[in-house]
Write an enzyme that holds these catalytic residues in place. Structure first.
Site, PDB file in Angstrom:
ATOM      1  CE  LYS A 101      59.152 -18.567 -44.086  1.00 44.12           C
ATOM      2  NZ  LYS A 101      58.483 -17.807 -45.184  1.00 44.12           N
ATOM      3  CD  GLU A 123      59.169 -18.648 -33.745  1.00 39.15           C
ATOM      4  OE1 GLU A 123      59.681 -19.288 -32.803  1.00 39.15           O
ATOM      5  OE2 GLU A 123      59.813 -18.208 -34.715  1.00 39.15           O
ATOM      6  CB  SER A 389      60.918 -16.103 -51.982  1.00 36.37           C
ATOM      7  OG  SER A 389      59.805 -15.233 -51.945  1.00 36.37           O
TER       8      SER A 389
HETATM    9  C1  LIG Z   1      58.522 -16.377 -45.361  1.00 34.17           C
HETATM   10  C2  LIG Z   1      58.587 -15.942 -46.755  1.00 34.17           C
HETATM   11  C3  LIG Z   1      59.343 -14.787 -47.142  1.00 34.17           C
HETATM   12  C4  LIG Z   1      60.021 -13.879 -46.171  1.00 34.17           C
HETATM   13  O1  LIG Z   1      61.024 -14.429 -45.388  1.00 34.17           O
HETATM   14  P1  LIG Z   1      62.563 -14.103 -45.571  1.00 34.17           P
HETATM   15  O2  LIG Z   1      63.186 -14.752 -44.385  1.00 34.17           O
HETATM   16  O3  LIG Z   1      62.758 -12.630 -45.594  1.00 34.17           O
HETATM   17  O4  LIG Z   1      62.990 -14.734 -46.848  1.00 34.17           O
HETATM   18  C5  LIG Z   1      59.414 -14.467 -48.483  1.00 34.17           C
HETATM   19  N1  LIG Z   1      58.775 -15.205 -49.420  1.00 34.17           N
HETATM   20  C6  LIG Z   1      58.046 -16.295 -49.104  1.00 34.17           C
HETATM   21  C7  LIG Z   1      57.372 -17.045 -50.188  1.00 34.17           C
HETATM   22  C8  LIG Z   1      57.932 -16.702 -47.757  1.00 34.17           C
HETATM   23  O5  LIG Z   1      57.200 -17.784 -47.457  1.00 34.17           O
END
Ligand SMILES: *Cc1c(COP(=O)(O)O)cnc(C)c1O
Length: 411
Positions: A101, A123, A389
């Protein structure tokens, strides 16, 4: 295999100047102040963010502050255990603050600075976006107002503490069910009042134009790095690329650099407890076309077109819609959208922890679980790159309380 020459000019064609990816996207806000605010914002993005100075400064920030490039990692023990499939991870969990993010939050913060704004407004639900944005605000010396439902504030105490330590104001939202939906409304409302001094920062590749475009552009670094790292490591392209899809930011950033390649692409949606409405958040798989939060896309809606209740054990994935670019790439047949449920995701979390020494976020575990399923089902030599992610620290208490230490999954 897709005829991917069709995608050579993809980035020039999508989105069009009104923010449409095919029939999806656009800006459906009807508040005149917000329409004005988004117009100014889109103009700022189209000029400033394309300048050589902006691009050079963002590149430096990524290297020195975020710790990019993040590594690409070959999971040898896990791959050996599963058979002939080689699984690789793009380690966004090693990005500063522990998830992808920050890639778009730093871009949005830098844009605010170049546009002469003093404040970032957003938010947050589980608090991950709020923490990433508060981090960017601290780095750039900007104020930061995070709107959060009272119920979420009580549930997400560690992230509320982090945001406050980073200098953000966490503003409780007491309307309605006091969760994310009400927080979105409150943040938009604040932005319509304060847009002369502030920018609104979305947490995913969704929302009205130009957010889906902007977040995709800021996240593309993930796929660009992964693609060249993989080629450097192996001398060829991977067979498959996989990422989890909530609103769609980590996945779109991973996927776009591979669109013109002969690579199969899989977006993994959360099946939660099952296919029944309310038990999952698999928007592309079970949703229909509609307008929500100011954009047209595929979404899970009730009979009145309002956001349906959604569920996943990964709080970052339980969003009732998907970014418009995903909807379009689904219709074009370029990306395969598949589902993974709560239990299968948790099994992947335990396996990666035990076999590789990496504790992934439950969100990312959905993507990994799909790669593990592929490896078990197709016993042939193939390579899969998974976008990891985020890291699992935020999920530890929840996982141990609900699933123990995973012995049942690691027979
Ligand atoms: C917020 C989040 C996601 C999901 O958000 P996307 O916008 O679909 O990428 C995925 N993995 C993690 C670790 C997150 O914090």
């Amino acid at each position: 295999m897709n005829k991917n020459r069709d995608f050579d000019n993809y980035l020039k064609e999508y989105p069009d100047e009104n923010g449409y990816f095919g029939k999806y996207g656009g800006n459906y806000l009807d508040n005149p102040a917000l329409v004005e605010a988004f117009k100014e914002f889109a103009e700022g993005y189209n000029t400033i963010a394309q300048s050589a100075q902006f691009i050079a400064e963002l590149r430096r920030i990524r290297k020195e502050f975020q710790g990019r490039p993040t590594p690409l990692y070959h999971c040898q023990r896990l791959s050996n255990l599963l058979g002939r499939t080689q699984i690789y991870l793009k380690r966004e969990d090693l990005n500063h603050t522990g998830a992808h993010k920050l890639n778009h939050c730093m871009g949005q913060g830098l844009l605010a600075k170049y546009m002469g704004k003093k404040k970032l407004i957003a938010e947050t639900g589980a608090g991950q976006h709020g923490v990433a944005l508060a981090t960017a605000a601290a780095y750039f010396g900007l104020e930061c107002d995070i709107y959060m439902g009272e119920v979420d504030i009580a549930k997400q105490a560690p992230n509320v503490t982090r945001m406050k330590l980073l200098g953000a104001r966490v503003i409780p939202v007491t309307a309605g069910l006091k969760t994310l939906k009400e927080a979105v409304d409150a943040a938009f409302e604040a932005y319509s009042r304060e847009y002369k001094d502030a920018i609104y920062c979305i947490g995913t590749a969704a929302g009205p134009h130009p957010f889906p475009l902007m977040v995709r552009d800021f996240q593309q670094i993930v796929g660009e790095e992964a693609r060249s790292q993989f080629i450097e490591m192996t001398g060829h392209l991977p067979d498959k690329v996989v990422a989890c899809v909530g609103g769609g930011s980590n996945s779109i950033g991973m996927f776009v650099p591979f669109l013109a390649d002969p690579v199969d692409i899989y977006g993994v949606e959360p099946l939660g407890r099952g296919p029944k409405m309310g038990d999952n958040a698999a928007s592309v798989t079970y949703g229909t076309e509609g307008v929500m939060h100011g954009f047209n896309s595929i979404m899970l809606a009730d009979e009145n077109g309002n956001p349906a209740p959604v569920y996943s054990n990964a709080s970052g994935l339980d969003y009732p819609a998907v970014g418009p670019e995903h909807a379009n790439l689904h219709d074009m047949g370029r990306i395969n959208y598949v589902t993974v449920g709560d239990e299968e995701a948790v099994e992947a979390l335990f396996m990666l922890s035990r076999y590789e020494g990496i504790i992934p976020a439950i969100e990312s575990s959905h993507a990994l679980a799909y790669a593990i399923r592929e490896a078990r089902e197709k016993n042939k030599p193939q390579s899969i790159v998974v976008n990891l992610s985020g890291r699992g620290d935020k999920d530890l208490d929840f996982v141990v309380e609900n699933y123990g230490y995973g012995d049942k999954y690691l027979k």
